[in-house]
Design a protein around this motif. Structure first.
Motif, PDB file in Angstrom:
ATOM      1  N   ILE A 132      18.950 -44.856  50.964  1.00  0.00           N
ATOM      2  CA  ILE A 132      18.499 -44.653  49.583  1.00  0.00           C
ATOM      3  C   ILE A 132      18.177 -43.184  49.377  1.00  0.00           C
ATOM      4  O   ILE A 132      17.503 -42.556  50.199  1.00  0.00           O
ATOM      5  N   GLY A 133      18.686 -42.633  48.275  1.00  0.00           N
ATOM      6  CA  GLY A 133      18.351 -41.274  47.876  1.00  0.00           C
ATOM      7  C   GLY A 133      17.206 -41.306  46.889  1.00  0.00           C
ATOM      8  O   GLY A 133      17.106 -42.239  46.085  1.00  0.00           O
ATOM      9  N   VAL A 134      16.344 -40.299  46.930  1.00  0.00           N
ATOM     10  CA  VAL A 134      15.179 -40.247  46.051  1.00  0.00           C
ATOM     11  C   VAL A 134      15.081 -38.862  45.402  1.00  0.00           C
ATOM     12  O   VAL A 134      15.163 -37.843  46.094  1.00  0.00           O
ATOM     13  N   SER A 135      14.905 -38.862  44.070  1.00  0.00           N
ATOM     14  CA  SER A 135      14.676 -37.614  43.331  1.00  0.00           C
ATOM     15  C   SER A 135      13.727 -37.890  42.175  1.00  0.00           C
ATOM     16  O   SER A 135      13.366 -39.033  41.918  1.00  0.00           O
ATOM     17  N   HIS A 136      13.374 -36.846  41.466  1.00  0.00           N
ATOM     18  CA  HIS A 136      12.475 -36.966  40.313  1.00  0.00           C
ATOM     19  C   HIS A 136      13.210 -37.393  39.052  1.00  0.00           C
ATOM     20  O   HIS A 136      12.595 -37.633  38.021  1.00  0.00           O
ATOM     21  N   ASP A 137      14.521 -37.497  39.097  1.00  0.00           N
ATOM     22  CA  ASP A 137      15.321 -37.774  37.908  1.00  0.00           C
ATOM     23  C   ASP A 137      14.969 -39.115  37.270  1.00  0.00           C
ATOM     24  O   ASP A 137      14.540 -40.055  37.946  1.00  0.00           O
ATOM     25  N   ALA A 138      15.208 -39.219  35.980  1.00  0.00           N
ATOM     26  CA  ALA A 138      15.000 -40.456  35.236  1.00  0.00           C
ATOM     27  C   ALA A 138      16.045 -41.489  35.657  1.00  0.00           C
ATOM     28  O   ALA A 138      17.160 -41.139  36.070  1.00  0.00           O
TER      29      ALA A 138
END
Length: 188
Positions: free
Chosen positions: A98-104
């Motif tokens: 799983i990738g995680v970012s701050h994006d909506a």
């Protein structure tokens, strides 16, 4: 003239130290062998939005959690492509990615189709709670994630950590850590 020379050297040395610190990547503080913080976040895979739970994913096997600065940027696109191309290898080792970012989540829904090629989910950490718990906030731009990857064992302990702004080695490092873990794990 003699008095200004040492000040100049001191000023130059201090400037050099500050520049080196600012240019060097931050290193994740979560250590191998420690317990990974649990999280549940909105995620998207192949454009479909769902809720991702680390605890549930760990029941199926190890999990690779990789943090990246922002969807649709050059390095993050390269990294997503690399993970997508290696998904058969990760799945053969029983791992979830799983990738995680701050994006909506709307942005990530599109990113999961075009850049992740529908092969793994990406999660929206809009409030940065997960990024902060994993010490993966980019120091020079605190709105973004530091490019850091973790391998988490099914028991919730951290097996490997790799932090580098260059996306080119994250997949290889995570696969190597999973293979080493698998080689040491008892056969079911």
């Amino acid at each position: 003239m003699k008095r200004s020379m040492p000040r100049f050297c001191l000023s130059l040395s201090l400037s050099l130290v500050v520049a080196l610190i600012a240019a060097s990547p931050a290193f994740a503080s979560l250590k191998i062998g420690t317990r990974a913080p649990d999280f549940t976040v909105p995620a998207a895979r192949a454009g479909q939005v769902f809720t991702f739970s680390l605890a549930e994913a760990l029941q199926r096997g190890p999990v690779v959690v990789y943090f990246y600065p922002a969807a649709f940027t050059s390095g993050c696109t390269v990294e997503a492509h690399d993970f997508a191309e290696a998904m058969n290898d990760f799945e053969a080792l029983g791992a979830t990615v799983i990738g995680v970012s701050h994006d909506a989540i709307d942005t990530l829904s599109k990113f999961s189709v075009s850049e992740c090629r529908g092969k793994f989910p990406v999660a929206a950490d809009v409030d940065q709670a997960v990024m902060k718990n994993y010490d993966s906030v980019l120091i020079r731009n605190p709105l973004l994630a530091e490019r850091t990857s973790y391998v988490i064992a099914p028991d919730g302990t951290i097996l490997a950590v790799y932090s580098n702004s260059d996306p080119s080695e994250h997949v290889g490092k995570m696969l190597a850590a999973l293979k080493a873990w698998k080689a040491k794990s008892p056969v079911p």
